[in-house]
Design an enzyme around this catalytic site. Sequence first.
Site, mmCIF file in Angstrom:
data_model
loop_
_atom_site.group_PDB
_atom_site.id
_atom_site.type_symbol
_atom_site.label_atom_id
_atom_site.label_comp_id
_atom_site.label_asym_id
_atom_site.label_seq_id
_atom_site.Cartn_x
_atom_site.Cartn_y
_atom_site.Cartn_z
ATOM 1 N NE ARG A 182 -2.194 -1.185 3.632
ATOM 2 C CZ ARG A 182 -2.178 -2.422 4.111
ATOM 3 N NH1 ARG A 182 -2.833 -3.369 3.495
ATOM 4 N NH2 ARG A 182 -1.508 -2.700 5.200
ATOM 5 N NE ARG A 186 -0.597 6.489 9.390
ATOM 6 C CZ ARG A 186 -0.364 6.135 10.645
ATOM 7 N NH1 ARG A 186 -0.347 7.053 11.602
ATOM 8 N NH2 ARG A 186 -0.168 4.884 10.967
ATOM 9 N NE ARG A 258 19.212 -8.368 8.025
ATOM 10 C CZ ARG A 258 20.415 -8.056 7.528
ATOM 11 N NH1 ARG A 258 21.151 -8.979 6.911
ATOM 12 N NH2 ARG A 258 20.898 -6.824 7.662
ATOM 13 N NE ARG A 288 14.321 -0.345 16.130
ATOM 14 C CZ ARG A 288 13.162 -0.976 16.243
ATOM 15 N NH1 ARG A 288 12.033 -0.323 16.025
ATOM 16 N NH2 ARG A 288 13.108 -2.255 16.572
ATOM 17 C CD GLU A 309 16.794 -2.310 16.702
ATOM 18 O OE1 GLU A 309 16.248 -1.767 17.696
ATOM 19 O OE2 GLU A 309 16.133 -2.847 15.799
ATOM 20 C CE1 TYR A 357 8.111 -8.893 14.126
ATOM 21 C CE2 TYR A 357 5.829 -8.554 13.490
ATOM 22 C CZ TYR A 357 6.919 -8.237 14.278
ATOM 23 O OH TYR A 357 6.795 -7.265 15.236
ATOM 24 C CG ASP A 359 2.863 -7.165 15.623
ATOM 25 O OD1 ASP A 359 4.031 -6.886 15.923
ATOM 26 O OD2 ASP A 359 2.218 -6.557 14.750
HETATM 27 C C1 LIG Z 1 13.023 -6.318 17.436
HETATM 28 C C2 LIG Z 1 11.617 -6.771 17.620
HETATM 29 C C3 LIG Z 1 10.658 -5.853 18.014
HETATM 30 C C4 LIG Z 1 9.338 -6.264 18.190
HETATM 31 N N1 LIG Z 1 8.436 -5.325 18.560
HETATM 32 C C5 LIG Z 1 7.147 -5.690 18.718
HETATM 33 C C6 LIG Z 1 6.175 -4.707 19.054
HETATM 34 O O1 LIG Z 1 6.465 -3.513 19.203
HETATM 35 N N2 LIG Z 1 4.888 -5.132 19.220
HETATM 36 C C7 LIG Z 1 4.514 -6.428 19.040
HETATM 37 O O2 LIG Z 1 3.335 -6.752 19.193
HETATM 38 N N3 LIG Z 1 5.433 -7.388 18.751
HETATM 39 C C8 LIG Z 1 6.728 -7.043 18.580
HETATM 40 N N4 LIG Z 1 7.664 -8.000 18.267
HETATM 41 C C9 LIG Z 1 7.246 -9.423 18.184
HETATM 42 C C10 LIG Z 1 7.398 -10.178 19.539
HETATM 43 O O3 LIG Z 1 8.744 -10.181 19.924
HETATM 44 C C11 LIG Z 1 6.848 -11.601 19.364
HETATM 45 O O4 LIG Z 1 5.468 -11.534 19.134
HETATM 46 C C12 LIG Z 1 7.061 -12.533 20.568
HETATM 47 O O5 LIG Z 1 8.369 -12.500 21.029
HETATM 48 C C13 LIG Z 1 6.733 -13.972 20.183
HETATM 49 O O6 LIG Z 1 6.802 -14.793 21.331
HETATM 50 P P1 LIG Z 1 7.193 -16.327 21.227
HETATM 51 O O7 LIG Z 1 6.928 -16.911 22.553
HETATM 52 O O8 LIG Z 1 6.553 -16.942 20.042
HETATM 53 O O9 LIG Z 1 8.768 -16.324 20.890
HETATM 54 P P2 LIG Z 1 10.021 -15.935 21.789
HETATM 55 O O10 LIG Z 1 9.727 -14.696 22.536
HETATM 56 O O11 LIG Z 1 11.198 -15.921 20.880
HETATM 57 O O12 LIG Z 1 10.183 -17.132 22.835
HETATM 58 C C14 LIG Z 1 10.765 -18.367 22.471
HETATM 59 C C15 LIG Z 1 11.593 -18.869 23.647
HETATM 60 O O13 LIG Z 1 12.012 -20.230 23.400
HETATM 61 C C16 LIG Z 1 13.271 -20.413 23.996
HETATM 62 N N5 LIG Z 1 13.881 -21.599 23.372
HETATM 63 C C17 LIG Z 1 14.217 -21.773 22.085
HETATM 64 N N6 LIG Z 1 14.706 -23.014 21.868
HETATM 65 C C18 LIG Z 1 14.666 -23.651 23.061
HETATM 66 C C19 LIG Z 1 15.023 -24.991 23.513
HETATM 67 N N7 LIG Z 1 15.498 -25.932 22.662
HETATM 68 N N8 LIG Z 1 14.860 -25.299 24.820
HETATM 69 C C20 LIG Z 1 14.382 -24.388 25.688
HETATM 70 N N9 LIG Z 1 14.022 -23.125 25.309
HETATM 71 C C21 LIG Z 1 14.157 -22.770 24.031
HETATM 72 C C22 LIG Z 1 13.997 -19.105 23.715
HETATM 73 O O14 LIG Z 1 15.046 -18.917 24.640
HETATM 74 C C23 LIG Z 1 12.873 -18.070 23.893
HETATM 75 O O15 LIG Z 1 12.863 -17.529 25.196
HETATM 76 C C24 LIG Z 1 8.969 -7.611 18.003
HETATM 77 C C25 LIG Z 1 9.941 -8.543 17.589
HETATM 78 C C26 LIG Z 1 11.232 -8.114 17.364
HETATM 79 C C27 LIG Z 1 12.247 -9.113 16.865
#
Ligand SMILES: Cc1cc2nc3c(=O)[nH]c(=O)nc-3n(C[C@H](O)[C@H](O)[C@H](O)COP(=O)(O)OP(=O)(O)OC[C@H]3O[C@@H](n4cnc5c(N)ncnc54)[C@H](O)[C@@H]3O)c2cc1C
Length: 416
Positions: A182, A186, A258, A288, A309, A357, A359
């Site tokens: 898109r 704005r 990344r 940033r 970052e 990815y 949120d």
């Molecule tokens: C830079 C960045 C900014 C972001 N900003 C936003 C935002 O502003 N707003 C938003 O809504 N979302 C944001 N997000 C997205 C958000 O980070 C994710 O939605 C969230 O982290 C997903 O949670 P998860 O539990 O799926 O994964 P994760 O948070 O990655 O948790 C997975 C966990 O598994 C563990 N693990 C992996 N393998 C093993 C193993 N073999 N044994 C034991 N433990 C293990 C890891 O250590 C980790 O703690 C952002 C993401 C990034 C990268």
Amino acid sequence: MSGKSRFTPRVERIAVVGAGLSGAVIARELAEAGHEVDVFDIRTHVAGNCHTERDRETGVMVHVYGPHIFHTDDREVWDYVNRFQTFMPYRNRVKTTVKGEVYSLPINLHTINQFFGKAFRPEEARAFIADLADRSISNPQTFEEQALRFVGRELYEAFLKGYTQKQWGCSPAQLPSSILKRLPLRFNYDDNYFFHKHQGMPQHGYTDMVSRILDHANVAVHLETRFLRGRQGDFDHVFYSGPLDGYFDYEFGRLGYRTLDFERFTYDGDYQGCAVMNYADVSVPYTRVTEHKHFSPWEDRTGSVCYREFSRACGVDDVPYYPIRLVEDTEQLARYAARAVEEHSVTFVGRLGTYRYLDMDVTVREALDTARRYLSARAGGERMPAFLHPPVRPHDVPSEQVDLLPLRTEGLRASL
Ligand SMILES: Cc1cc2nc3c(=O)[nH]c(=O)nc-3n(C[C@H](O)[C@H](O)[C@H](O)COP(=O)(O)OP(=O)(O)OC[C@H]3O[C@@H](n4cnc5c(N)ncnc54)[C@H](O)[C@@H]3O)c2cc1C
């Protein structure tokens, strides 16, 4: 132990790998249904990539793995997170520095007027941008062509080109056009980064919130404990939120991510006057600067801590952040997905387990749905699938890669 659900004929032993949002919500839901849940995480803390902690020197609450703002239109998800934490009002207003000048993001009427030295009203700005747009491009194939077609060369080169190149490590001329679906402008003065109805910041941080989600008599959390594939036989079912390729010891190679490096520095006072300042010029090596105290404006801090970052390709020992989902990765991803389906009693969840990815609100929504599906599958005597949200859909494999690209777009949009 709390009472058993009417759906569960017996208490099951469940392993949840990862104490991030995905793992915590699934663990909580199954624990409340009466099951015994062991949660494993390699890290020293819960909350995964949303982890927050107080900076030792300044006392500021820091978003250790990058800035996280909670935003959603999903009322149930909003109510869910508010059960475990008070959310403080927070609006994400991002600025960007371009060639020594500071502009408002997302590109809005203020940005356009400032950049071109004008005082346009909305319709005038719309007509002006339409004139700048490169109408010779009728069938854009790349991000660059799409951007030129939407906004013209000046805005593209100032705001989109350098930042995208730094974030993704390649020229926007090498990225597909579908990333920029898109018009990224704005024609009003709305600088609220997100459109969602519910937005906020957890009063005591995400780690406190996730700790409360995990705080249940049926949940045992094992930190600094890597879950190895050979252990699934000890449990009735495993929910795995670690990296999909890691679960299979990278037997088909590593999926592309990344990663981010953060350079911490402190400042006595207010360093930049806002939480997030982007740097769009390619000559500035970082993307940033985050000044964390602005995420908690209700706390009064004089000292400040900031993170510069840097984005780069993810190496073997790095933390995976953004799934790249390059078109070339589709076949490899499909092989892992097919391998995962062969596993019995393991469901792959979350951003790493499904290589998408996500949120935070989507993460919570998918985790709630996953836990509910598990309980109903058990009640109905059905097998729980390996994926509720497959990383590749059957028709994507291997040539229809285009369908994967919107998922990558989310990662890109989240970082723009
Ligand atoms: C830079 C960045 C900014 C972001 N900003 C936003 C935002 O502003 N707003 C938003 O809504 N979302 C944001 N997000 C997205 C958000 O980070 C994710 O939605 C969230 O982290 C997903 O949670 P998860 O539990 O799926 O994964 P994760 O948070 O990655 O948790 C997975 C966990 O598994 C563990 N693990 C992996 N393998 C093993 C193993 N073999 N044994 C034991 N433990 C293990 C890891 O250590 C980790 O703690 C952002 C993401 C990034 C990268």
